[in-house]
Design a protein around this motif. Structure first.
Motif, short mmCIF file in Angstrom:
data_model
loop_
_atom_site.label_atom_id
_atom_site.label_comp_id
_atom_site.label_asym_id
_atom_site.label_seq_id
_atom_site.Cartn_x
_atom_site.Cartn_y
_atom_site.Cartn_z
N LEU A 139 2.34 1.56 -3.83
CA LEU A 139 1.22 1.44 -4.41
C LEU A 139 0.40 2.76 -4.29
O LEU A 139 -0.25 3.20 -5.37
CB LEU A 139 0.87 0.82 -4.92
N LYS A 140 0.06 3.55 -3.59
CA LYS A 140 -1.01 4.17 -2.80
C LYS A 140 -0.42 5.63 -2.04
O LYS A 140 -1.30 6.32 -2.29
CB LYS A 140 -1.99 3.27 -2.41
N GLN A 141 0.85 5.21 -1.60
CA GLN A 141 0.21 6.63 -0.83
C GLN A 141 2.62 7.41 -1.18
O GLN A 141 2.18 8.10 -1.21
CB GLN A 141 1.40 5.75 0.92
N ALA A 178 3.30 1.32 -9.14
CA ALA A 178 1.95 2.46 -8.90
C ALA A 178 1.76 2.69 -10.21
O ALA A 178 2.36 2.85 -11.15
CB ALA A 178 2.22 3.03 -8.06
N LYS A 179 0.67 2.83 -10.88
CA LYS A 179 0.53 2.98 -12.04
C LYS A 179 0.47 4.63 -12.12
O LYS A 179 -0.02 5.14 -10.56
CB LYS A 179 -2.12 2.75 -11.93
N LYS A 209 4.66 8.43 -4.29
CA LYS A 209 4.67 9.42 -5.84
C LYS A 209 5.32 8.91 -6.06
O LYS A 209 5.63 7.63 -6.44
CB LYS A 209 5.38 10.54 -6.24
N ASN A 210 4.12 8.21 -7.29
CA ASN A 210 4.41 7.12 -8.55
C ASN A 210 5.49 8.17 -9.78
O ASN A 210 4.47 8.19 -11.56
CB ASN A 210 3.02 7.31 -9.10
N GLU A 232 0.69 -1.51 0.28
CA GLU A 232 0.43 -0.04 -0.08
C GLU A 232 0.55 1.28 0.15
O GLU A 232 0.81 2.50 -0.63
CB GLU A 232 -0.61 -0.29 0.86
N TYR A 233 2.00 1.19 0.69
CA TYR A 233 2.86 2.46 0.83
C TYR A 233 3.37 2.24 -0.16
O TYR A 233 3.37 3.69 -0.80
CB TYR A 233 4.12 2.56 2.23
N ASP A 265 -3.85 -1.80 -9.39
CA ASP A 265 -2.90 -0.55 -8.98
C ASP A 265 -1.23 -0.64 -9.33
O ASP A 265 -0.95 0.57 -9.03
CB ASP A 265 -2.68 -0.92 -7.37
N GLN A 266 -0.99 -1.52 -9.84
CA GLN A 266 0.53 -1.69 -10.06
C GLN A 266 0.54 -1.94 -12.19
O GLN A 266 -0.78 -2.59 -12.39
CB GLN A 266 1.06 -2.50 -9.08
N ILE A 308 -4.40 -4.20 -2.18
CA ILE A 308 -4.42 -3.92 -3.05
C ILE A 308 -4.31 -4.84 -4.25
O ILE A 308 -4.80 -6.13 -4.20
CB ILE A 308 -2.46 -3.94 -2.98
#
Length: 332
Positions: A87-89, A267-268, A91-92, A84-85, A121-122, A117
Motif C-alpha cells: 500500500l505504501k512502497q 493502494a489509494k 507503485k499504485n 505497508e509494502y 491507505d487503501q 496501515i
C-alpha cells in the motif's frame, strides 16, 4: 478567406482524429489490463487461511486473464509489513494487490493508537471469504458445553489462559467480546503469546493453555486428530463444516459477532478501471464450482462483497472494534 476556411477545417479534423485516437488507446490500455505479471502480496507466512484463499484466487485469475498472478508472502508485524509494502512502497498502478484481512485492517486500527496501515491507505476492492470463530479446549477438558465453560470462566477468570499472536490479534478480540458478553473480568485472565494457530492450538492440546479461539479451518487438523474439542462457534447459524457443533447463541450466549474475513485491496490512487476489473472478476469467481470447492476444502465460506459494501462494512467494524479495544484496555 476561402483558403483559410479550408485550412481551419483540415486542422479541426486532425485535432479530432488525435483526440479520438487518444481515447481509443486509453480504452485499449484499460481493457488490456493486466498486460504483465501481478504481485499478490500475502502479509503472512504460507499455509495459513489468508495465503490459501489468495492462492486459490490467483490460480483462477491467472487463467481468467491470461497473465500470471503471483502470490508473494511478506510476513511480519502481524500482517503490517506486507501491507505497508503493497500500500505504501509499491507503485499504485494495479500490479501490486494486497490479500487484506480483518487482523491487519480493522483490528490493527482499533488495537493501535498509531497503526502503520489504516482504512484510508487503501481501496477495499472485494471481500472473498469468511471464517467462523470457534472456541476450542483440550479434548478431555471437564466442561460438557460452552454454557458450562462460560459459567466457570465468569466465576474463575484468573484461571483462564488463552492464546493469541498479541493483544490486538484476532483471538484477542474474539476473547474480549465473549468475556464482555458473559460479564467476566477480562483483566484477570491471562494471554499466552503464540505465533498463530499452528502454535496455539497444540498448546491447548498439550495443556499449556485453556482456550484457543481461531477459525474452524485453523482448528480442524487438531480436532480431527482428537486432540481438542470445540465447545461452540460464533454467529447465529452453525458452521457448514461442523454441523454438529452448536452455536454460542444456541447455548444462551448471544451477541458474538467477531468473524474472520479476507479479500483484496489496492493502494489509494490505483486506477478505477483496475478496481472495477478485480471487483467484477472476483464476483464471477465466487460462482465458479472449482473455486468454491477449494474454499470448502480449507473450511472457508464464500462471502463476496463488492467494493462499496466492503468499504462500508470495514468502517462499521473498525468503529465497533475501537470501542471494544478501548473498553478492555487492548488499545496501545
Amino acid at each position: 478567406m476561402k483558403g483559410y476556411k479550408q485550412w481551419a477545417a483540415v486542422m479541426m479534423s486532425l485535432l479530432l482524429g488525435v483526440a479520438v485516437s487518444a481515447c481509443g488507446n486509453q480504452g485499449t490500455a484499460e481493457s488490456a489490463y493486466p498486460s504483465k505479471q501481478v504481485e499478490y502480496i500475502v502479509p503472512y507466512s504460507a499455509g495459513g487461511g489468508v495465503d490459501l484463499v489468495a492462492r486459490a484466487a490467483a490460480d483462477y485469475l491467472s487463467k481468467e486473464w491470461g497473465q500470471p498472478i503471483v502470490v508473494v508472502n511478506k510476513a511480519g508485524g502481524g500482517g503490517a509489513v506486507g501491507a505497508e509494502y503493497a500500500l505504501k512502497q509499491a507503485k499504485n498502478d494495479g500490479y501490486t494487490a494486497l490479500a487484506v484481512n480483518v487482523s491487519n485492517t480493522t483490528m490493527l486500527a482499533a488495537g493501535m493508537k498509531t497503526p502503520p496501515i489504516t482504512n484510508e491507505d487503501q481501496v477495499y476492492t472485494a471481500r472473498i471469504g469468511k471464517g467462523t470463530l470457534a472456541f476450542a479446549v483440550k479434548a478431555d477438558a471437564p466442561w460438557k458445553d460452552f454454557a458450562e465453560f462460560s459459567a466457570w470462566v465468569r466465576a474463575n477468570p484468573e484461571q483462564l489462559t488463552w492464546t493469541s499472536v498479541g493483544p490486538a490479534g484476532f483471538s484477542a478480540f474474539g476473547v474480549a467480546e465473549w468475556l464482555d458478553v458473559i460479564g467476566a473480568d477480562f483483566a484477570k485472565t491471562r494471554m499466552i503469546v503464540t505465533k498463530g494457530a499452528s502454535d496455539s492450538v497444540p498448546k491447548v492440546a498439550g495443556g499449556h493453555a485453556v482456550l484457543a479461539v481461531h477459525t474452524v479451518g485453523e482448528i480442524m487438523p487438531m480436532l480431527q486428530a482428537g486432540k481438542v474439542k470445540i465447545l461452540a462457534v460464533s454467529g447465529d447459524t452453525r458452521s457448514p463444516f461442523l454441523p454438529d457443533v452448536p452455536t454460542a447463541e444456541e447455548q444462551g450466549i448471544q451477541g458474538l459477532s467477531v468473524f474472520w474475513w479476507t479479500g483484496v485491496s489496492f493502494a489509494k490512487g490505483t486506477p478505477e478501471s483496475v478496481i472495477r476489473k478485480w471487483e467484477e472478476a472476483i464476483a464471477k469467481m465466487e460462482k465458479d464450482p472449482a473455486f468454491l470447492q477449494k474454499l470448502s476444502e480449507i473450511q472457508v465460506e464464500p462471502a463476496y462483497a463488492a467494493s462499496e459494501a466492503f468499504t462500508k462494512e470495514t468502517q462499521t467494524e473498525t468503529t465497533y472494534y475501537l470501542e471494544l479495544a478501548t473498553k478492555k484496555g487492548i488499545r496501545k
